[in-house]
Design an enzyme around this catalytic site. Structure first.
Site, PDB file in Angstrom:
ATOM      1  N   HIS A  28     -10.137   1.418   2.054  1.00 32.38           N
ATOM      2  CA  HIS A  28      -9.623   2.775   2.341  1.00 32.38           C
ATOM      3  C   HIS A  28     -10.802   3.604   2.630  1.00 32.38           C
ATOM      4  CE1 HIS A  28      -5.302   2.405   2.228  1.00 32.38           C
ATOM      5  NE2 HIS A  28      -5.379   1.900   0.969  1.00 32.38           N
TER       6      HIS A  28
ATOM      7  N   HIS B 199      -9.439  -3.931  -1.649  1.00 32.34           N
ATOM      8  CA  HIS B 199      -8.250  -3.120  -1.059  1.00 32.34           C
ATOM      9  C   HIS B 199      -8.627  -1.453  -0.788  1.00 32.34           C
ATOM     10  CE1 HIS B 199      -3.853  -2.211  -0.041  1.00 32.34           C
ATOM     11  NE2 HIS B 199      -4.269  -1.229  -0.642  1.00 32.34           N
ATOM     12  N   GLU B 200      -9.146  -1.055  -1.889  1.00 32.23           N
ATOM     13  CA  GLU B 200      -9.277   0.224  -2.194  1.00 32.23           C
ATOM     14  C   GLU B 200     -10.519   0.650  -1.440  1.00 32.23           C
ATOM     15  OE1 GLU B 200      -7.118   2.244  -3.135  1.00 32.23           O
ATOM     16  OE2 GLU B 200      -5.802   0.784  -4.054  1.00 32.23           O
TER      17      GLU B 200
ATOM     18  N   CYS C 193       0.836  -1.197  -0.053  1.00 31.25           N
ATOM     19  CA  CYS C 193       0.112  -0.115   0.054  1.00 31.25           C
ATOM     20  C   CYS C 193       0.668   1.234  -0.009  1.00 31.25           C
ATOM     21  CB  CYS C 193      -0.917  -0.096   1.246  1.00 31.25           C
ATOM     22  SG  CYS C 193      -2.064   1.564   1.371  1.00 31.25           S
TER      23      CYS C 193
END
Length: 182
Positions: free
Chosen positions: A151, A147-148, A105
């Site tokens: 966030h 993953h995004e 990341c």
């Protein structure tokens, strides 16, 4: 290599409060503010060499991320895709099976983790033109999306690890695993 700072944009690092907040929904995708943020994110992810970036990573708590898979040193088998803005995303369905694979990341430089992710997901989001999209994603693209999306929900890949034993320095990862994939 992961870089903590791109040429033009500073990347928020683990520990900054923006990375732990739930990002706000985008109200007007076609507004200049939103379109300019998307362009900034496209530039930031290009300059940093990542395969994705979320708005909180450049200090904007908005539900937007960019996916831009491409083969590189860290992900040599990554599929090539056009950089795509994903706005107000949601996952409608997860496959029951998960696959563990290495992730890094831009906000957690110099570390890699063996992260379990659903291998197939059905997603809904709005594109940069404000059109609703619904797609089924698999493999590496599904991994980037998850993953995004983390966030946008105030999480990083470290929060998804099954054990801290699945965390490794990027230097050590290159020594142990990069030569295997080459």
């Amino acid at each position: 290599m992961n870089q903590a700072k791109s040429k033009t944009y500073s990347i928020a690092q683990l520990g900054h409060s923006v990375l732990r907040q739930r990002a706000a929904e985008v109200e007007n995708i076609l507004a200049d503010e939103c379109q300019q943020l998307i362009e900034q994110m496209m530039l930031a992810v290009s300059e940093s060499g990542g395969v994705g970036i979320a708005a909180p990573q450049i200090y904007h708590s908005m539900r937007i991320f960019i996916m831009c898979s491409k083969p590189n040193v860290r992900y040599p088998d990554a599929p090539l895709m056009v950089p795509t803005a994903i706005i107000n995303p949601e996952i409608l369905h997860y496959s029951s099976d998960k696959v563990k694979d290495w992730e890094g990341c831009l906000s957690v430089p110099s570390m890699r983790g063996l992260v379990p992710r659903h291998s197939q997901i059905t997603v809904r989001y709005f594109d940069q033109q404000g059109n609703e999209q619904q797609k089924q994603l698999t493999g590496f693209i599904a991994r980037i999306f998850q993953h995004e999306l983390d966030h946008l929900n105030g999480l990083t890949f470290i929060d998804q690890l099954e054990s801290t034993k699945d965390l490794i320095s990027e230097v050590e990862w290159y020594q142990q695993f990069a030569s295997i994939q080459s």
